[in-house]
Design an enzyme around this catalytic site. Sequence first.
Site, PDB file in Angstrom:
ATOM      1  N   ASP A  17      11.350   2.618  55.355  1.00  0.00           N
ATOM      2  CA  ASP A  17      11.626   2.866  54.060  1.00  0.00           C
ATOM      3  C   ASP A  17      12.569   1.382  54.097  1.00  0.00           C
ATOM      4  O   ASP A  17      13.231   0.912  54.658  1.00  0.00           O
ATOM      5  CB  ASP A  17      12.504   3.985  53.875  1.00  0.00           C
ATOM      6  N   ASP A  76       9.574  -3.199  54.464  1.00  0.00           N
ATOM      7  CA  ASP A  76       8.924  -3.570  53.234  1.00  0.00           C
ATOM      8  C   ASP A  76       7.377  -3.691  53.237  1.00  0.00           C
ATOM      9  O   ASP A  76       6.818  -4.621  53.937  1.00  0.00           O
ATOM     10  CB  ASP A  76       9.287  -5.202  52.877  1.00  0.00           C
ATOM     11  N   VAL A  77       6.837  -2.629  52.704  1.00  0.00           N
ATOM     12  CA  VAL A  77       5.658  -2.570  52.821  1.00  0.00           C
ATOM     13  C   VAL A  77       4.766  -3.357  52.332  1.00  0.00           C
ATOM     14  O   VAL A  77       3.475  -3.461  52.741  1.00  0.00           O
ATOM     15  CB  VAL A  77       5.041  -0.963  52.357  1.00  0.00           C
ATOM     16  N   TYR A  83       1.005   1.882  36.584  1.00  0.00           N
ATOM     17  CA  TYR A  83       1.173   3.005  37.425  1.00  0.00           C
ATOM     18  C   TYR A  83      -0.193   3.598  37.632  1.00  0.00           C
ATOM     19  O   TYR A  83      -0.609   3.872  38.634  1.00  0.00           O
ATOM     20  CB  TYR A  83       2.325   3.969  37.190  1.00  0.00           C
ATOM     21  N   LYS A 142      -2.343   4.004  41.128  1.00  0.00           N
ATOM     22  CA  LYS A 142      -2.752   5.529  41.626  1.00  0.00           C
ATOM     23  C   LYS A 142      -4.327   5.613  41.574  1.00  0.00           C
ATOM     24  O   LYS A 142      -4.766   6.373  42.366  1.00  0.00           O
ATOM     25  CB  LYS A 142      -1.972   6.441  40.906  1.00  0.00           C
ATOM     26  N   PHE A 159       6.809  16.261  39.822  1.00  0.00           N
ATOM     27  CA  PHE A 159       7.786  16.787  41.026  1.00  0.00           C
ATOM     28  C   PHE A 159       9.180  16.593  40.862  1.00  0.00           C
ATOM     29  O   PHE A 159       9.552  15.610  40.503  1.00  0.00           O
ATOM     30  CB  PHE A 159       7.057  16.227  42.531  1.00  0.00           C
TER      31      PHE A 159
END
Length: 247
Positions: A36, A56-57, A155, A159, A188
């Site tokens: 993370d 940092d993905v 977004y 996805k 969620f």
Amino acid sequence: MELAQSRAIVTGGASGLGLATARHFREAGAEVMILDMAEAGQAEADRIGAGFQRTDVTDEASAEAAIAASVARMGGIDICVNCAGIATGERVLGREGPHRLDSFRRTIEINLIGSFNIMRLAAAEMARNERDENGVIVNTASVAAFDGQKGQAAYAASKAAIAGMTLPLARDLASQRIRVCAIAPGIFGTPMLRGLPQDVQDSLAEEVTFPKRLGEPEEYARLAAFIVANSYLNGEVIRMDGALRMR
């Protein structure tokens, strides 16, 4: 694959769905590495007895360092759960003009490319395991992939791509005995949503068919654990939304 004695990496594991997953896996006996950007990740990792690597993905070198650190700590990788992501709310043409290109690009970079970046490297490590089942990858899509709302172009695109690549990923990695699934959560109760006024939360919950409430991050974690345990689940995108269909 059993969670007990398995070795899992969880991106976005410092909060929300990722933290719930990391905690649930640890309670089930898995070794866990949290990846993370948030500095709070170290404190959360210490709290549940997991490892932490600031990651940092979207950055190749950072992702490679995270995988190397995970292997050094755990001796290998069996499970990869990608929860790192951002939500962008911006219309294609709003009062301030056209959608900013940089915000669209950043959403794709983190949600899609970031997930792919980590899982491709994790898969290379899983392939070294040489077992009947070498690994399981769980990516996070969203119901927005199927019925995105206004202001969700970036977004929803990110996805939808997660959902769309699930089957080809499963096919690509079948020869390595690695399974790939995705979870598409609805609304969620992550820290971001729980920080909204109660009346706003109640309004969101009313949109859910049944049960009329926000999903709990622990419910996501339990589904991720079920995917890991059920060896015949592969190439599937699973909606988890209380039959919510957004308009």
